[in-house]
Scaffold this motif. Structure first.
Motif, PDB file in Angstrom:
ATOM      1  N   VAL A 227       3.332  -3.719 -11.004  1.00  0.00           N
ATOM      2  CA  VAL A 227       4.274  -2.621 -11.145  1.00  0.00           C
ATOM      3  C   VAL A 227       3.693  -1.601 -12.111  1.00  0.00           C
ATOM      4  O   VAL A 227       3.243  -1.951 -13.213  1.00  0.00           O
ATOM      5  CB  VAL A 227       5.636  -3.133 -11.663  1.00  0.00           C
ATOM      6  CG1 VAL A 227       6.623  -1.959 -11.803  1.00  0.00           C
ATOM      7  CG2 VAL A 227       6.193  -4.190 -10.715  1.00  0.00           C
ATOM      8  N   HIS A 228       3.692  -0.351 -11.703  1.00  0.00           N
ATOM      9  CA  HIS A 228       3.100   0.704 -12.525  1.00  0.00           C
ATOM     10  C   HIS A 228       3.895   0.884 -13.822  1.00  0.00           C
ATOM     11  O   HIS A 228       5.124   0.844 -13.816  1.00  0.00           O
ATOM     12  CB  HIS A 228       3.073   2.023 -11.752  1.00  0.00           C
ATOM     13  CG  HIS A 228       2.382   3.130 -12.481  1.00  0.00           C
ATOM     14  ND1 HIS A 228       1.009   3.202 -12.583  1.00  0.00           N
ATOM     15  CD2 HIS A 228       2.866   4.189 -13.172  1.00  0.00           C
ATOM     16  CE1 HIS A 228       0.677   4.266 -13.277  1.00  0.00           C
ATOM     17  NE2 HIS A 228       1.783   4.892 -13.660  1.00  0.00           N
TER      18      HIS A 228
ATOM     19  N   GLY B 107       3.219   5.734  -6.028  1.00  0.00           N
ATOM     20  CA  GLY B 107       3.068   5.676  -7.472  1.00  0.00           C
ATOM     21  C   GLY B 107       3.878   4.591  -8.148  1.00  0.00           C
ATOM     22  O   GLY B 107       3.948   4.540  -9.381  1.00  0.00           O
ATOM     23  N   LEU B 108       4.470   3.686  -7.362  1.00  0.00           N
ATOM     24  CA  LEU B 108       5.302   2.637  -7.955  1.00  0.00           C
ATOM     25  C   LEU B 108       4.501   1.395  -8.303  1.00  0.00           C
ATOM     26  O   LEU B 108       4.888   0.627  -9.196  1.00  0.00           O
ATOM     27  CB  LEU B 108       6.445   2.256  -7.002  1.00  0.00           C
ATOM     28  CG  LEU B 108       7.714   3.111  -7.099  1.00  0.00           C
ATOM     29  CD1 LEU B 108       7.431   4.557  -6.725  1.00  0.00           C
ATOM     30  CD2 LEU B 108       8.804   2.540  -6.193  1.00  0.00           C
TER      31      LEU B 108
ATOM     32  N   VAL C 127       0.845  -1.200   0.000  1.00  0.00           N
ATOM     33  CA  VAL C 127       0.000   0.000   0.000  1.00  0.00           C
ATOM     34  C   VAL C 127       0.878   1.246   0.000  1.00  0.00           C
ATOM     35  O   VAL C 127       0.591   2.230  -0.702  1.00  0.00           O
ATOM     36  CB  VAL C 127      -0.954  -0.016   1.215  1.00  0.00           C
ATOM     37  CG1 VAL C 127      -1.638   1.348   1.382  1.00  0.00           C
ATOM     38  CG2 VAL C 127      -2.007  -1.109   1.053  1.00  0.00           C
ATOM     39  N   ASP C 128       1.962   1.225   0.776  1.00  0.00           N
ATOM     40  CA  ASP C 128       2.896   2.355   0.796  1.00  0.00           C
ATOM     41  C   ASP C 128       3.471   2.610  -0.598  1.00  0.00           C
ATOM     42  O   ASP C 128       3.544   3.756  -1.050  1.00  0.00           O
ATOM     43  CB  ASP C 128       4.045   2.086   1.778  1.00  0.00           C
ATOM     44  CG  ASP C 128       3.602   2.134   3.227  1.00  0.00           C
ATOM     45  OD1 ASP C 128       2.494   2.653   3.494  1.00  0.00           O
ATOM     46  OD2 ASP C 128       4.359   1.645   4.087  1.00  0.00           O
ATOM     47  N   LEU C 129       3.905   1.559  -1.274  1.00  0.00           N
ATOM     48  CA  LEU C 129       4.490   1.705  -2.607  1.00  0.00           C
ATOM     49  C   LEU C 129       3.438   2.149  -3.629  1.00  0.00           C
ATOM     50  O   LEU C 129       3.763   2.866  -4.575  1.00  0.00           O
ATOM     51  CB  LEU C 129       5.144   0.393  -3.045  1.00  0.00           C
ATOM     52  CG  LEU C 129       6.373  -0.022  -2.231  1.00  0.00           C
ATOM     53  CD1 LEU C 129       6.904  -1.363  -2.721  1.00  0.00           C
ATOM     54  CD2 LEU C 129       7.471   1.028  -2.310  1.00  0.00           C
TER      55      LEU C 129
ATOM     56  N   LEU D 153      12.324   9.595  -7.376  1.00  0.00           N
ATOM     57  CA  LEU D 153      12.149   8.145  -7.350  1.00  0.00           C
ATOM     58  C   LEU D 153      11.277   7.690  -8.512  1.00  0.00           C
ATOM     59  O   LEU D 153      11.602   6.718  -9.212  1.00  0.00           O
ATOM     60  CB  LEU D 153      11.520   7.724  -6.016  1.00  0.00           C
ATOM     61  CG  LEU D 153      11.243   6.229  -5.850  1.00  0.00           C
ATOM     62  CD1 LEU D 153      12.531   5.418  -5.959  1.00  0.00           C
ATOM     63  CD2 LEU D 153      10.555   5.971  -4.514  1.00  0.00           C
ATOM     64  N   GLN D 154      10.185   8.400  -8.768  1.00  0.00           N
ATOM     65  CA  GLN D 154       9.296   8.026  -9.863  1.00  0.00           C
ATOM     66  C   GLN D 154       9.989   8.170 -11.218  1.00  0.00           C
ATOM     67  O   GLN D 154       9.810   7.314 -12.098  1.00  0.00           O
ATOM     68  CB  GLN D 154       8.033   8.891  -9.821  1.00  0.00           C
ATOM     69  CG  GLN D 154       7.106   8.559  -8.663  1.00  0.00           C
ATOM     70  CD  GLN D 154       5.910   9.488  -8.601  1.00  0.00           C
ATOM     71  OE1 GLN D 154       5.986  10.649  -8.995  1.00  0.00           O
ATOM     72  NE2 GLN D 154       4.804   8.992  -8.090  1.00  0.00           N
TER      73      GLN D 154
END
Length: 233
Positions: free
Chosen positions: A77-78, A65-66, A59-61, A173-174
């Motif tokens: 995986v997005h 947006g990952l 849920v955190d990831l 990161l994104q």
């Protein structure tokens, strides 16, 4: 990553963070591919832990947006598009411009790079930049990402606004997750990766915002052109 133990030595919150960090590293390393699906049960079995910290980590990831959450199929995986990348680069540039203004205007709490009292902080940021540049020159993407994220996280902390710094870290990161989807296709990354971290620090120390802006503009243009080229290849 340590396994859960019955004596409570490894807390649920610690496991949650460790699992999130491990999966983030898997995505950045390209071992978890865009669109790849998995369930809480699969990850829990992989790491030998209970489902609760795994679900919390996923849920955190997803919030970062990952990952994308699917109520019926678990998580995947997005997949970012090139247009997503352009948008993130634009947003990143606006945040960094706000940080430059904080320095120029003398925002309370900002650590001015030219202040002798900030020497230790600036020296640490510069060391991260030097390591990032060495990794970029060697084409070592994994090492570069680690030092680049630390470089910008520590540099961002100097600007006196933790909300801007946190937002920039999330954007960086994104953009790395998006870029990795393309960069991992190349067998040799030497000469492809941006490596002007220390020049940026030097410009900020000299309070030369024009040069700093020029360096960032060049960085953004380089990043977009590289990903567009790889995406169309």
């Amino acid at each position: 990553m340590p396994r859960s133990s019955g004596n409570g030595a490894v807390t649920r919150s610690t496991l949650r963070q460790q699992i999130a960090d491990a999966l983030r590293d898997e995505v950045l390393a390209g071992r978890l591919q865009p669109g790849q699906e998995f369930t809480v049960k699969e990850i829990a079995e992989q790491y030998g832990v209970s489902a609760t910290p795994v679900r919390e980590a996923l849920v955190d990831l997803s919030a970062q947006g990952l990952l994308d959450a699917d109520q019926h199929r678990g998580f995947r995986v997005h997949e970012y598009s090139v247009e997503d990348f352009r948008g993130m680069i634009e947003a990143r540039g606006l945040v960094i411009e706000g940080m430059f203004l904080a320095l120029t205007e003398g925002r309370p709490g900002a650590v001015r790079p030219d202040d002798p009292r900030a020497a230790a902080v600036v020296a640490g940021v510069r060391r991260r930049g030097e390591e990032a540049q060495r990794a970029a020159a060697a084409g070592d993407l994994t090492v570069l990402i680690g030092y680049d994220l630390r470089f910008w996280r520590e540099l961002g902390a100097c600007f006196g606004n933790p909300y801007l710094a946190d937002f920039l870290n999330r954007l960086r990161l994104q953009t790395w997750v998006c870029a990795v989807q393309h960069l991992r296709r190349l067998t040799d990354l030497r000469g492809e990766l941006w490596a002007r971290h220390t020049e940026l620090v030097d410009a900020l120390i000299a309070r030369d915002n024009d040069t700093a802006r020029s360096i960032i503009a060049g960085y953004n243009a380089h990043s977009v052109a590289l990903i567009e080229r790889l995406a169309s290849g």
